[in-house]
Design an enzyme around this catalytic site. Structure first.
Site: not given
Length: 255
Positions: A111, A161, A197
């Site tokens: 991360e 992203d 998504d």
């Protein structure tokens, strides 16, 4: 614009720069830049030995003679059990749930945002969770240069992203070369678990994986291997607000 304030249409420009081997040398396209220039972000010149922190820079010589020790430290961690990697773990809820449920497995989470990584790092120290390490480095560099080939049995890339703008396409996790790096890190028959998504990104992911020739096509039956996973925080929000989630399970070919 959608209700989330992001573009309605996901686009791919074949003429735009993409991520390739040269980016590992220049640092351009690596999120956060060259990992050897990211030490100030983590605050550690060397990862403290009492913290489950993995830093790429620790594994390369820098004059203090400790790189061999850090390489052995990583090798010892990987030898404890099967490895799962999560790339971009966000608030860490998904990762921490896996770590607690599967103490027989090892986990490395990547991360880039230090404030999020610090939250998971503290959780790993306080509980404690000896089977978890975290890293603020770009996972692509780690897969190319730091982690041994075929080290992971499962990789999770959950709602990455999409990097909407043309000039940012080279930062996407799913490019031709990035997929080669993902495959390099997976053992034969290992599972690449992906969720997004963004419908256009879902199409790109399937196209790039298919073109690589390194994975079998998406296979829903592989979901049984990860039946006890939970939604990420963002994924749960999408379900609550009527946004679809596209989930893929790709299996690494033995060759």
């Amino acid at each position: 614009m959608t209700r989330r304030g992001i573009p309605d249409k996901f686009t791919v420009d074949p003429a735009a720069p993409t991520f390739g081997p040269e980016n590992l040398e220049t640092g351009k396209g690596l999120a956060g830049g060259n990992p050897f220039q990211r030490l100030q972000h983590s605050g550690y010149l060397r990862a403290p030995l009492d913290k489950p922190l993995f830093q790429i820079a620790d594994l390369e010589p820098n004059g203090d003679g400790l790189h061999d020790f850090y390489r052995q430290r990583l090798a010892d961690f990987l030898a404890r059990g099967p490895l799962e990697i999560e790339i971009g773990f966000g608030d860490g809820n998904f990762l921490l749930d896996r770590v607690v449920k599967h103490p027989e497995r090892q986990f490395i989470g990547f991360e880039l945002r230090w404030h999020l990584l610090r939250h998971v790092l503290k959780a790993a120290e306080n509980i404690p969770l000896p089977n978890l390490w975290v890293s603020a480095d770009d996972a692509r560099y780690a897969l190319a240069r730091s982690l041994p080939p075929g080290c992971a049995t499962v990789m999770h890339v959950l709602l990455p992203d999409p990097w909407w703008k043309r000039r940012h396409q080279h930062k996407r996790m799913f490019t031709d070369y990035s997929v080669i790096l993902l495959a390099r890190g997976l053992a034969p028959d290992g599972i690449l678990h992906v969720r997004t998504d963004v419908p256009g990104y879902a199409e790109l992911i399937e196209d790039v994986i298919r073109a690589s020739g390194l994975f079998r096509p998406h296979d829903d039956s592989l979901a049984a291997c990860l039946a006890d996973t939970i939604p990420t925080t963002r994924e749960a929000w999408c379900y609550e607000n009527g946004f679809p989630i596209f989930t893929f399970y790709f299996q690494r070919l033995a060759r």
